[in-house]
Scaffold this motif. Sequence first.
Motif, PDB file in Angstrom:
ATOM      1  N   VAL A  63       2.700 -31.776  27.866  1.00 15.47           N
ATOM      2  CA  VAL A  63       2.602 -31.405  29.280  1.00 15.47           C
ATOM      3  C   VAL A  63       2.849 -32.624  30.169  1.00 15.47           C
ATOM      4  CG1 VAL A  63       1.124 -29.379  28.996  1.00 15.47           C
ATOM      5  CG2 VAL A  63       0.075 -31.651  29.149  1.00 15.47           C
ATOM      6  N   GLY A  64       3.618 -33.579  29.651  1.00 17.29           N
ATOM      7  CA  GLY A  64       3.873 -34.786  30.426  1.00 17.29           C
ATOM      8  C   GLY A  64       2.644 -35.666  30.475  1.00 17.29           C
ATOM      9  N   GLN A  65       2.370 -36.208  31.675  1.00 16.36           N
ATOM     10  CA  GLN A  65       1.231 -37.111  31.841  1.00 16.36           C
ATOM     11  C   GLN A  65      -0.032 -36.277  32.056  1.00 16.36           C
ATOM     12  OE1 GLN A  65       1.453 -40.167  31.188  1.00 16.36           O
ATOM     13  NE2 GLN A  65      -0.493 -41.019  31.864  1.00 16.36           N
ATOM     14  N   GLY A  66      -0.493 -35.660  30.986  1.00 18.31           N
ATOM     15  CA  GLY A  66      -1.673 -34.806  31.042  1.00 18.31           C
ATOM     16  C   GLY A  66      -2.074 -34.424  29.639  1.00 18.31           C
ATOM     17  N   ASP A  67      -3.039 -33.522  29.540  1.00 21.37           N
ATOM     18  CA  ASP A  67      -3.523 -33.059  28.239  1.00 21.37           C
ATOM     19  C   ASP A  67      -3.502 -31.544  28.182  1.00 21.37           C
ATOM     20  OD1 ASP A  67      -4.051 -35.604  27.361  1.00 21.37           O
ATOM     21  OD2 ASP A  67      -6.192 -35.283  26.992  1.00 21.37           O
ATOM     22  N   SER A  68      -3.174 -30.995  27.018  1.00 21.89           N
ATOM     23  CA  SER A  68      -3.388 -29.591  26.725  1.00 21.89           C
ATOM     24  C   SER A  68      -3.344 -29.428  25.206  1.00 21.89           C
ATOM     25  CB  SER A  68      -2.342 -28.694  27.390  1.00 21.89           C
ATOM     26  OG  SER A  68      -2.714 -27.337  27.250  1.00 21.89           O
ATOM     27  N   ILE A  69      -4.395 -28.839  24.657  1.00 20.84           N
ATOM     28  CA  ILE A  69      -4.559 -28.744  23.208  1.00 20.84           C
ATOM     29  C   ILE A  69      -4.858 -27.293  22.853  1.00 20.84           C
ATOM     30  CG2 ILE A  69      -5.866 -29.570  21.206  1.00 20.84           C
ATOM     31  CD1 ILE A  69      -6.711 -31.968  23.118  1.00 20.84           C
ATOM     32  N   LEU A  70      -4.064 -26.724  21.975  1.00 16.23           N
ATOM     33  CA  LEU A  70      -4.209 -25.339  21.544  1.00 16.23           C
ATOM     34  C   LEU A  70      -4.735 -25.306  20.119  1.00 16.23           C
ATOM     35  CD1 LEU A  70      -3.693 -22.254  21.974  1.00 16.23           C
ATOM     36  CD2 LEU A  70      -1.385 -22.664  21.050  1.00 16.23           C
ATOM     37  N   ILE A  71      -5.895 -24.667  19.940  1.00 16.39           N
ATOM     38  CA  ILE A  71      -6.485 -24.506  18.612  1.00 16.39           C
ATOM     39  C   ILE A  71      -6.409 -23.034  18.240  1.00 16.39           C
ATOM     40  CG2 ILE A  71      -8.607 -24.685  17.254  1.00 16.39           C
ATOM     41  CD1 ILE A  71      -9.382 -27.100  18.896  1.00 16.39           C
ATOM     42  N   SER A  72      -5.783 -22.756  17.084  1.00 16.31           N
ATOM     43  CA  SER A  72      -5.567 -21.373  16.655  1.00 16.31           C
ATOM     44  C   SER A  72      -6.038 -21.185  15.217  1.00 16.31           C
ATOM     45  CB  SER A  72      -4.078 -21.005  16.747  1.00 16.31           C
ATOM     46  OG  SER A  72      -3.595 -21.157  18.064  1.00 16.31           O
ATOM     47  N   SER A  73      -6.631 -20.013  14.961  1.00 15.86           N
ATOM     48  CA  SER A  73      -7.098 -19.703  13.613  1.00 15.86           C
ATOM     49  C   SER A  73      -7.358 -18.215  13.487  1.00 15.86           C
ATOM     50  CB  SER A  73      -8.388 -20.484  13.303  1.00 15.86           C
ATOM     51  OG  SER A  73      -8.910 -20.123  12.040  1.00 15.86           O
ATOM     52  N   ASN A  74      -6.750 -17.593  12.467  1.00 18.15           N
ATOM     53  CA  ASN A  74      -6.997 -16.174  12.174  1.00 18.15           C
ATOM     54  C   ASN A  74      -6.780 -15.268  13.384  1.00 18.15           C
ATOM     55  OD1 ASN A  74      -7.642 -16.758   9.503  1.00 18.15           O
ATOM     56  ND2 ASN A  74      -9.821 -16.954   9.927  1.00 18.15           N
ATOM     57  N   GLY A  75      -5.804 -15.611  14.209  1.00 23.75           N
ATOM     58  CA  GLY A  75      -5.509 -14.789  15.372  1.00 23.75           C
ATOM     59  C   GLY A  75      -6.343 -15.092  16.592  1.00 23.75           C
ATOM     60  N   TYR A  76      -7.269 -16.046  16.504  1.00 17.14           N
ATOM     61  CA  TYR A  76      -8.093 -16.458  17.638  1.00 17.14           C
ATOM     62  C   TYR A  76      -7.538 -17.761  18.210  1.00 17.14           C
ATOM     63  CZ  TYR A  76     -11.467 -13.058  15.890  1.00 17.14           C
ATOM     64  OH  TYR A  76     -12.076 -11.900  15.467  1.00 17.14           O
ATOM     65  N   ASN A  77      -7.702 -17.943  19.524  1.00 10.90           N
ATOM     66  CA  ASN A  77      -7.092 -19.095  20.188  1.00 10.90           C
ATOM     67  C   ASN A  77      -8.018 -19.702  21.236  1.00 10.90           C
ATOM     68  OD1 ASN A  77      -4.167 -18.777  19.133  1.00 10.90           O
ATOM     69  ND2 ASN A  77      -4.644 -16.747  19.965  1.00 10.90           N
ATOM     70  N   ALA A  78      -8.051 -21.031  21.252  1.00 10.62           N
ATOM     71  CA  ALA A  78      -8.767 -21.777  22.290  1.00 10.62           C
ATOM     72  C   ALA A  78      -7.808 -22.782  22.902  1.00 10.62           C
ATOM     73  CB  ALA A  78      -9.981 -22.492  21.711  1.00 10.62           C
ATOM     74  N   LEU A  79      -7.874 -22.936  24.214  1.00 12.35           N
ATOM     75  CA  LEU A  79      -7.041 -23.910  24.913  1.00 12.35           C
ATOM     76  C   LEU A  79      -7.948 -24.928  25.593  1.00 12.35           C
ATOM     77  CD1 LEU A  79      -4.080 -24.626  25.649  1.00 12.35           C
ATOM     78  CD2 LEU A  79      -4.451 -23.391  27.795  1.00 12.35           C
ATOM     79  N   ILE A  80      -7.727 -26.196  25.280  1.00 12.88           N
ATOM     80  CA  ILE A  80      -8.502 -27.290  25.859  1.00 12.88           C
ATOM     81  C   ILE A  80      -7.599 -28.042  26.838  1.00 12.88           C
ATOM     82  CG2 ILE A  80      -9.834 -29.370  25.378  1.00 12.88           C
ATOM     83  CD1 ILE A  80     -10.146 -28.269  22.475  1.00 12.88           C
ATOM     84  N   ASP A  81      -7.903 -27.944  28.106  1.00  9.85           N
ATOM     85  CA  ASP A  81      -7.163 -28.580  29.196  1.00  9.85           C
ATOM     86  C   ASP A  81      -5.807 -27.914  29.434  1.00  9.85           C
ATOM     87  OD1 ASP A  81      -9.245 -30.266  29.814  1.00  9.85           O
ATOM     88  OD2 ASP A  81      -8.488 -31.936  28.614  1.00  9.85           O
ATOM     89  N   PHE A  82      -5.232 -28.167  30.635  1.00  9.59           N
ATOM     90  CA  PHE A  82      -4.117 -27.364  31.127  1.00  9.59           C
ATOM     91  C   PHE A  82      -2.980 -28.181  31.732  1.00  9.59           C
ATOM     92  CE2 PHE A  82      -8.122 -25.164  31.398  1.00  9.59           C
ATOM     93  CZ  PHE A  82      -7.864 -23.906  30.895  1.00  9.59           C
ATOM     94  N   GLY A  89       1.744 -24.990  36.147  1.00  9.93           N
ATOM     95  CA  GLY A  89       1.395 -24.423  34.851  1.00  9.93           C
ATOM     96  C   GLY A  89       2.484 -23.596  34.195  1.00  9.93           C
ATOM     97  N   SER A  90       3.679 -23.548  34.799  1.00  9.86           N
ATOM     98  CA  SER A  90       4.733 -22.678  34.264  1.00  9.86           C
ATOM     99  C   SER A  90       5.205 -23.121  32.878  1.00  9.86           C
ATOM    100  CB  SER A  90       5.930 -22.651  35.216  1.00  9.86           C
ATOM    101  OG  SER A  90       5.575 -22.024  36.436  1.00  9.86           O
ATOM    102  N   GLU A  91       5.394 -24.428  32.677  1.00 11.83           N
ATOM    103  CA  GLU A  91       5.867 -24.904  31.375  1.00 11.83           C
ATOM    104  C   GLU A  91       4.804 -24.692  30.304  1.00 11.83           C
ATOM    105  OE1 GLU A  91       7.488 -28.814  31.353  1.00 11.83           O
ATOM    106  OE2 GLU A  91       8.961 -28.374  32.919  1.00 11.83           O
ATOM    107  N   LEU A  92       3.544 -24.886  30.649  1.00  9.03           N
ATOM    108  CA  LEU A  92       2.466 -24.636  29.693  1.00  9.03           C
ATOM    109  C   LEU A  92       2.435 -23.161  29.319  1.00  9.03           C
ATOM    110  CD1 LEU A  92      -0.012 -25.377  28.046  1.00  9.03           C
ATOM    111  CD2 LEU A  92      -1.386 -25.222  30.142  1.00  9.03           C
TER     112      LEU A  92
END
Length: 305
Positions: A63-82, A89-92
């Motif tokens: 995401v360039g000069q920023g953070d975004s972390i996607l954690i996925s498991s068994n069809g479940y998803n968590a997003l840390i930062d944007f 937010g379009s590219e994210l």
Amino acid sequence: MDSKKPNYIFRLLIICVTCLALLMMLITFADNRYIPTWTDIGRAVFGDETKASDEDTVRFIDVGQGDSILISSNGYNALIDFGDESDHGSELLDALRSYKIERLDCIILSHYDMDHVGGAPKILKTLDVEYALLPELSDKEANDFDDFQYALENSGAEVSIARVGTLVNIGDFDITVIGHYADESDSNDRSVVLMAECGGKKFLLTGDAGADIENRLMEEGINLDCDVYKAAHHGSRNSNTLDFIKAASPEYGVISCSSSNQYGHPHTEVLTNLETVGAKIYRTDRSGDITFKIESGEIIPSTEY
């Protein structure tokens, strides 16, 4: 012969074509969870042949000069930062859709700086979000985040404030808050510090926490040992001390930054500290999205390019 009838049919045709064009524009550009996308329509007509992966992965999204972390498991998803707000937010959102993410079971915010929260309104307005784990919001910060708070309130997500020991389960992942110092004056130092664990493999995520917070964590005897360490504050020398990285002893170090950032991130000292402990370094500015898949008790890294 009635000459009015052809005119009536022509006008009706024009109205129908105009309505169809407006509907197509609405579907194409709306980016709203209540309006189906072309992908949604295609799945409804032809069936869903591209389901999200059930693999256990941690993705550091570029995401360039920023953070975004996607954690996925068994069809479940968590997003840390944007990421930041430069593209709203379009590219994210495009990145999430490329990974077949249609909903988020959890969002987590490390802190309220714009390079971490800027893209959040777009995501909250577009994807279904079930649960949000947030740091405490100071009075000063509260004045700057009307868009985020409005989008969060209208998302319907259940909201909790991060506390040390808070645990979120995402499939096979346990994501635990191991630090959050809401009394700190600097917004970076109020970052929520997380440890994500799956299959015995650990990911240490410290937001933008500085050296003082690293020292507090070590003084409190927090277990920092990990396999993957996301370098704090985009690889700034004001974080990522050698003692802290030694305590973490990661096999991999990840740095999320842009290639043209004005801060000189990542700083040479941080790269040297990671190399000192033998960590293999991955950088979003050079490799795009960085994915770590956990399979058969091993971590398998891959990059976008």
